[in-house]
Design a protein around this motif. Structure first.
Motif, PDB file in Angstrom:
ATOM      1  N   ALA A  87       0.827  -1.208   0.000  1.00 19.20           N
ATOM      2  CA  ALA A  87       0.000   0.000   0.000  1.00 19.20           C
ATOM      3  C   ALA A  87       0.861   1.257   0.000  1.00 19.20           C
ATOM      4  O   ALA A  87       0.533   2.258  -0.659  1.00 19.20           O
ATOM      5  N   GLU A  88       1.973   1.212   0.722  1.00 21.53           N
ATOM      6  CA  GLU A  88       2.870   2.373   0.744  1.00 21.53           C
ATOM      7  C   GLU A  88       3.524   2.615  -0.617  1.00 21.53           C
ATOM      8  O   GLU A  88       3.916   3.738  -0.934  1.00 21.53           O
ATOM      9  N   CYS A  89       3.636   1.578  -1.423  1.00 19.10           N
ATOM     10  CA  CYS A  89       4.230   1.732  -2.752  1.00 19.10           C
ATOM     11  C   CYS A  89       3.409   2.659  -3.640  1.00 19.10           C
ATOM     12  O   CYS A  89       3.949   3.235  -4.601  1.00 19.10           O
ATOM     13  N   THR A 111       1.597   4.095 -17.189  1.00 16.97           N
ATOM     14  CA  THR A 111       1.978   2.764 -16.701  1.00 16.97           C
ATOM     15  C   THR A 111       2.003   2.732 -15.174  1.00 16.97           C
ATOM     16  O   THR A 111       1.513   1.775 -14.554  1.00 16.97           O
ATOM     17  N   ALA A 112       2.571   3.778 -14.577  1.00 18.75           N
ATOM     18  CA  ALA A 112       2.594   3.856 -13.112  1.00 18.75           C
ATOM     19  C   ALA A 112       1.178   3.904 -12.547  1.00 18.75           C
ATOM     20  O   ALA A 112       0.880   3.261 -11.526  1.00 18.75           O
ATOM     21  N   LEU A 113       0.298   4.652 -13.208  1.00 19.50           N
ATOM     22  CA  LEU A 113      -1.091   4.729 -12.745  1.00 19.50           C
ATOM     23  C   LEU A 113      -1.779   3.376 -12.841  1.00 19.50           C
ATOM     24  O   LEU A 113      -2.552   2.992 -11.948  1.00 19.50           O
ATOM     25  N   ALA A 114      -1.500   2.621 -13.892  1.00 17.24           N
ATOM     26  CA  ALA A 114      -2.097   1.291 -14.040  1.00 17.24           C
ATOM     27  C   ALA A 114      -1.637   0.358 -12.920  1.00 17.24           C
ATOM     28  O   ALA A 114      -2.430  -0.437 -12.393  1.00 17.24           O
ATOM     29  N   ILE A 115      -0.363   0.452 -12.551  1.00 19.30           N
ATOM     30  CA  ILE A 115       0.137  -0.381 -11.448  1.00 19.30           C
ATOM     31  C   ILE A 115      -0.533   0.018 -10.142  1.00 19.30           C
ATOM     32  O   ILE A 115      -0.913  -0.846  -9.329  1.00 19.30           O
ATOM     33  N   MET A 116      -0.690   1.322  -9.921  1.00 18.10           N
ATOM     34  CA  MET A 116      -1.371   1.790  -8.716  1.00 18.10           C
ATOM     35  C   MET A 116      -2.801   1.264  -8.670  1.00 18.10           C
ATOM     36  O   MET A 116      -3.308   0.868  -7.598  1.00 18.10           O
ATOM     37  N   ASP A 117      -3.462   1.266  -9.814  1.00 17.37           N
ATOM     38  CA  ASP A 117      -4.838   0.768  -9.874  1.00 17.37           C
ATOM     39  C   ASP A 117      -4.883  -0.720  -9.535  1.00 17.37           C
ATOM     40  O   ASP A 117      -5.800  -1.184  -8.829  1.00 17.37           O
ATOM     41  N   ASP A 118      -3.913  -1.471 -10.020  1.00 22.84           N
ATOM     42  CA  ASP A 118      -3.858  -2.901  -9.701  1.00 22.84           C
ATOM     43  C   ASP A 118      -3.611  -3.124  -8.211  1.00 22.84           C
ATOM     44  O   ASP A 118      -4.187  -4.045  -7.609  1.00 22.84           O
ATOM     45  N   ILE A 119      -2.742  -2.304  -7.632  1.00 21.52           N
ATOM     46  CA  ILE A 119      -2.470  -2.435  -6.196  1.00 21.52           C
ATOM     47  C   ILE A 119      -3.735  -2.193  -5.384  1.00 21.52           C
ATOM     48  O   ILE A 119      -4.071  -2.974  -4.481  1.00 21.52           O
ATOM     49  N   SER A 139      -4.459   1.999   5.387  1.00 23.10           N
ATOM     50  CA  SER A 139      -3.464   2.103   4.320  1.00 23.10           C
ATOM     51  C   SER A 139      -4.120   2.013   2.944  1.00 23.10           C
ATOM     52  O   SER A 139      -3.712   2.699   1.997  1.00 23.10           O
ATOM     53  N   THR A 140      -5.163   1.170   2.839  1.00 22.58           N
ATOM     54  CA  THR A 140      -5.880   1.045   1.564  1.00 22.58           C
ATOM     55  C   THR A 140      -6.603   2.339   1.219  1.00 22.58           C
ATOM     56  O   THR A 140      -6.621   2.766   0.051  1.00 22.58           O
ATOM     57  N   ASP A 141      -7.208   2.966   2.217  1.00 21.49           N
ATOM     58  CA  ASP A 141      -7.879   4.250   1.968  1.00 21.49           C
ATOM     59  C   ASP A 141      -6.888   5.320   1.515  1.00 21.49           C
ATOM     60  O   ASP A 141      -7.193   6.128   0.626  1.00 21.49           O
ATOM     61  N   MET A 142      -5.715   5.321   2.102  1.00 19.63           N
ATOM     62  CA  MET A 142      -4.689   6.274   1.685  1.00 19.63           C
ATOM     63  C   MET A 142      -4.237   5.995   0.249  1.00 19.63           C
ATOM     64  O   MET A 142      -4.027   6.921  -0.548  1.00 19.63           O
ATOM     65  N   ALA A 143      -4.113   4.714  -0.087  1.00 15.22           N
ATOM     66  CA  ALA A 143      -3.720   4.351  -1.448  1.00 15.22           C
ATOM     67  C   ALA A 143      -4.777   4.791  -2.454  1.00 15.22           C
ATOM     68  O   ALA A 143      -4.453   5.250  -3.563  1.00 15.22           O
ATOM     69  N   ARG A 144      -6.039   4.695  -2.059  1.00 14.65           N
ATOM     70  CA  ARG A 144      -7.106   5.141  -2.966  1.00 14.65           C
ATOM     71  C   ARG A 144      -7.028   6.649  -3.203  1.00 14.65           C
ATOM     72  O   ARG A 144      -7.195   7.107  -4.343  1.00 14.65           O
TER      73      ARG A 144
END
Length: 223
Positions: A87-89, A111-119, A139-144
């Motif tokens: 999640a921190e990634c 590409t970075a955004l797509a990886i973030m979406d997959d995470i 952590s998931t809410d922060m990632a969103r």
């Protein structure tokens, strides 16, 4: 060590990042061995925070360098620690995407955004109590939030590039139109001189149309 490794990965100095990760791994192994007889200290949270930073550094290096994402077993950390590090990634990927946008590399930012979406898509499926996941829901809410802000920034950057390309195309069309009009005007003036000379309005020795200001005037034959 882990934080320095992440900085090196953002600079694309992957060799240095790997060396720092190896040093952090050795320190983490020694720390775990020393705390085998002190479980109260091991489970107090300090060690898990260090493990999370270590996992984040490894996964960030893998994502930015195009490598294979390591598993929790390969890193020697628990699943909850691994997921929180993942999640921190998202924050590190946002930094990478913003750097790419500043350089005009919008495809890399996508590409970075797509990886973030997959995470985020993976983390949101982990529905267990926080006591088990170590506060993964927060952590998931922060990632969103990081994901949506990055999506908005990238959308604006893409629209700006489309607008710039449209303006450039319009400028080229305008320049070619002006050039064509100039050629046509010269041809019309030349044809007009020929017609006037044939009709006797202009003598063969007269220069023909002269440009004065914005008006084009034909010289009259002297009386």
């Amino acid at each position: 060590m882990s934080a320095n490794s992440i900085r090196a990965a953002h600079r694309a100095d992957f060799d240095e990042a790997s060396e720092l990760i190896d040093s952090a791994r050795a320190m983490l192994v020694d720390l775990t061995a020393e705390l085998d007889d002190f479980p109260s200290i091991y489970w107090s949270g300090y060690v898990r925070d260090a493990q999370k930073e270590f996992a984040e550094a490894n996964m960030t290096l893998s994502m930015l360098s195009g490598g294979t994402l390591p598993s929790p077993e390969e890193l020697g950390v628990e699943d909850a620690v691994y997921l929180n590090g993942l999640a921190e990634c998202a924050g590190e990927l946002r930094r990478h995407a913003l750097d790419a946008m500043r350089r005009g590399e919008l495809e890399r930012a996508e590409t970075a955004l797509a990886i973030m979406d997959d995470i985020y898509g993976l983390l949101v499926t982990v529905d267990y109590p926080d006591a088990v996941t170590g506060g993964l829901r927060r952590s998931t809410d922060m990632a969103r939030g990081v994901l949506e802000r990055t999506r908005g920034d990238l959308t604006v950057a893409l629209q700006q590039r489309s607008l710039a390309e449209a303006l450039e195309r319009a400028e080229r069309r305008f320049a070619s139109t002006q050039e064509a009009r100039g050629s046509n005007r010269f041809a019309i003036e030349r044809q007009g001189r020929v017609v006037l000379r044939c009709r006797g309005v202009l003598s063969p020795l007269q220069p023909g149309p002269t440009q004065t200001g914005r008006d084009t005037m034909f010289t009259d034959r002297p009386e």
